[in-house]
Scaffold this active site. Structure first.
Site, PDB file in Angstrom:
ATOM      1  N   LYS A   8       9.181 -11.857 -42.856  1.00 23.14           N
ATOM      2  CA  LYS A   8       8.779 -10.612 -43.519  1.00 23.14           C
ATOM      3  C   LYS A   8       9.756  -9.468 -43.231  1.00 23.14           C
ATOM      4  O   LYS A   8       9.968  -8.626 -44.094  1.00 23.14           O
ATOM      5  CB  LYS A   8       7.345 -10.213 -43.155  1.00 23.14           C
ATOM      6  CG  LYS A   8       7.145  -9.727 -41.743  1.00 23.14           C
ATOM      7  CD  LYS A   8       5.680  -9.393 -41.470  1.00 23.14           C
ATOM      8  CE  LYS A   8       5.419  -9.240 -39.977  1.00 23.14           C
ATOM      9  NZ  LYS A   8       6.219  -8.231 -39.284  1.00 23.14           N
ATOM     10  N   ARG A  12      -1.993  -3.452 -39.078  1.00 25.64           N
ATOM     11  CA  ARG A  12      -2.079  -4.765 -38.461  1.00 25.64           C
ATOM     12  C   ARG A  12      -3.502  -5.148 -38.090  1.00 25.64           C
ATOM     13  O   ARG A  12      -3.739  -6.234 -37.584  1.00 25.64           O
ATOM     14  CB  ARG A  12      -1.248  -4.745 -37.201  1.00 25.64           C
ATOM     15  CG  ARG A  12      -0.391  -5.986 -37.004  1.00 25.64           C
ATOM     16  CD  ARG A  12       0.567  -5.660 -35.910  1.00 25.64           C
ATOM     17  NE  ARG A  12       1.401  -6.698 -35.442  1.00 25.64           N
ATOM     18  CZ  ARG A  12       2.704  -6.797 -35.707  1.00 25.64           C
ATOM     19  NH1 ARG A  12       3.270  -5.962 -36.533  1.00 25.64           N
ATOM     20  NH2 ARG A  12       3.415  -7.727 -35.146  1.00 25.64           N
ATOM     21  N   ARG A  41      14.941 -18.050 -33.870  1.00 24.43           N
ATOM     22  CA  ARG A  41      15.283 -16.643 -33.639  1.00 24.43           C
ATOM     23  C   ARG A  41      15.403 -16.368 -32.139  1.00 24.43           C
ATOM     24  O   ARG A  41      16.276 -15.620 -31.709  1.00 24.43           O
ATOM     25  CB  ARG A  41      14.199 -15.740 -34.257  1.00 24.43           C
ATOM     26  CG  ARG A  41      14.508 -14.269 -34.097  1.00 24.43           C
ATOM     27  CD  ARG A  41      13.510 -13.419 -34.853  1.00 24.43           C
ATOM     28  NE  ARG A  41      12.194 -13.420 -34.225  1.00 24.43           N
ATOM     29  CZ  ARG A  41      11.096 -12.937 -34.789  1.00 24.43           C
ATOM     30  NH1 ARG A  41      11.132 -12.459 -36.013  1.00 24.43           N
ATOM     31  NH2 ARG A  41       9.947 -12.939 -34.157  1.00 24.43           N
ATOM     32  N   ARG A  69      15.004 -12.303 -28.203  1.00 22.56           N
ATOM     33  CA  ARG A  69      13.975 -11.265 -28.137  1.00 22.56           C
ATOM     34  C   ARG A  69      13.027 -11.556 -26.994  1.00 22.56           C
ATOM     35  O   ARG A  69      12.556 -12.677 -26.839  1.00 22.56           O
ATOM     36  CB  ARG A  69      13.196 -11.219 -29.460  1.00 22.56           C
ATOM     37  CG  ARG A  69      13.622 -10.073 -30.343  1.00 22.56           C
ATOM     38  CD  ARG A  69      12.930 -10.123 -31.672  1.00 22.56           C
ATOM     39  NE  ARG A  69      11.486  -9.925 -31.574  1.00 22.56           N
ATOM     40  CZ  ARG A  69      10.729  -9.625 -32.616  1.00 22.56           C
ATOM     41  NH1 ARG A  69      11.262  -9.481 -33.803  1.00 22.56           N
ATOM     42  NH2 ARG A  69       9.430  -9.474 -32.479  1.00 22.56           N
ATOM     43  N   ARG A  87       0.812 -13.734 -30.024  1.00 23.45           N
ATOM     44  CA  ARG A  87       1.055 -12.955 -31.238  1.00 23.45           C
ATOM     45  C   ARG A  87       0.480 -13.666 -32.472  1.00 23.45           C
ATOM     46  O   ARG A  87      -0.090 -13.023 -33.347  1.00 23.45           O
ATOM     47  CB  ARG A  87       2.548 -12.681 -31.403  1.00 23.45           C
ATOM     48  CG  ARG A  87       3.038 -11.655 -30.375  1.00 23.45           C
ATOM     49  CD  ARG A  87       4.538 -11.700 -30.186  1.00 23.45           C
ATOM     50  NE  ARG A  87       5.246 -11.236 -31.346  1.00 23.45           N
ATOM     51  CZ  ARG A  87       6.444 -11.697 -31.720  1.00 23.45           C
ATOM     52  NH1 ARG A  87       7.023 -12.654 -31.030  1.00 23.45           N
ATOM     53  NH2 ARG A  87       7.024 -11.221 -32.782  1.00 23.45           N
TER      54      ARG A  87
END
Ligand code: AMP
Length: 197
Positions: free
Chosen positions: A14, A89, A128, A134, A145
């Protein structure tokens, strides 16, 4: 004037698609995740407040998040429209955004739901993590998450669905294919005609 929201689980792409769509429409892409990561990297007061929360994959408090978004949406470059990524969210944040937009006599024109199977989003996050390192892409934090997404974020789509603004997009394919699908569905709503790059 186009006001968009892009929603999808972690690893749905996204962020990338949000930037592409915002570019095609000539509007700013506003990612609350980017705002928080930027604040942490810069060591600001906000960054200090949210660092541990982000690293655990939990949600930053609603009041704080909504205040930041209100401020950002009040900046001049958002006057001609915007694309929100990662906000709202949960249901409380939907209420906060509704209040803000109603106050300026606006509403979201479309909500892009990026549909990606769970296995595929987990594989993308793992990639990723290897590429970007990250700090919230560790296995345990990812699980948290995704659980929060399913419990708190997915239900906001039901509200937007009753308003008839949700476009569900197949999020599996090449970046270009997915961008084209999103633009086509927005054009079918009469949004951004001729704006496609
Ligand atoms: P994202 O890049 O959208 O996955 O966001 C990264 C992290 O920033 C999330 O795991 C949360 O800790 C925090 N965050 C981003 N957006 C929000 C939001 N709307 N409400 C609360 N926390 C958020």
């Amino acid at each position: 004037m186009t006001r968009l929201l892009i929603v999808g689980p972690q690893g749905s792409g996204k962020g990338t698609q949000g930037i592409r769509i915002a570019e095609a429409f000539g509007i700013p892409a506003i990612s609350t995740g980017d705002v928080f990561r930027g604040a942490v990297a810069a060591g600001t007061d906000l960054g200090r407040q949210v660092k541990a929360i982000i690293e655990a994959g939990d949600l930053v408090p609603d009041e704080l998040t909504s205040a930041i978004v209100r401020e950002r949406l009040s900046e001049p470059d958002a006057e001609g429209g915007f694309l929100l990524d990662g906000y709202p969210r949960n249901l409380v944040q939907v209420m906060h955004l509704d209040e803000f937009l109603e106050g300026v006599d606006e509403a979201l024109d479309a909500v892009i739901e990026l549909d990606v199977p769970r296995d595929e989003s987990i594989a993308r996050i793992a990639r990723r993590a290897a590429e970007q390192g990250r700090s919230d892409d560790t296995e345990e934090v990812i699980a948290n998450r995704l659980a929060i997404y399913e419990r708190e974020t997915a239900p906001i789509l039901d509200i937007y669905r009753t308003r008839g603004v949700v476009d569900r997009i197949d999020g599996v394919g090449t970046l270009d294919e997915i961008t084209d699908r999103i633009i086509a569905s927005l054009q079918a709503r009469g949004l951004g005609r001729g704006a496609a790059a």
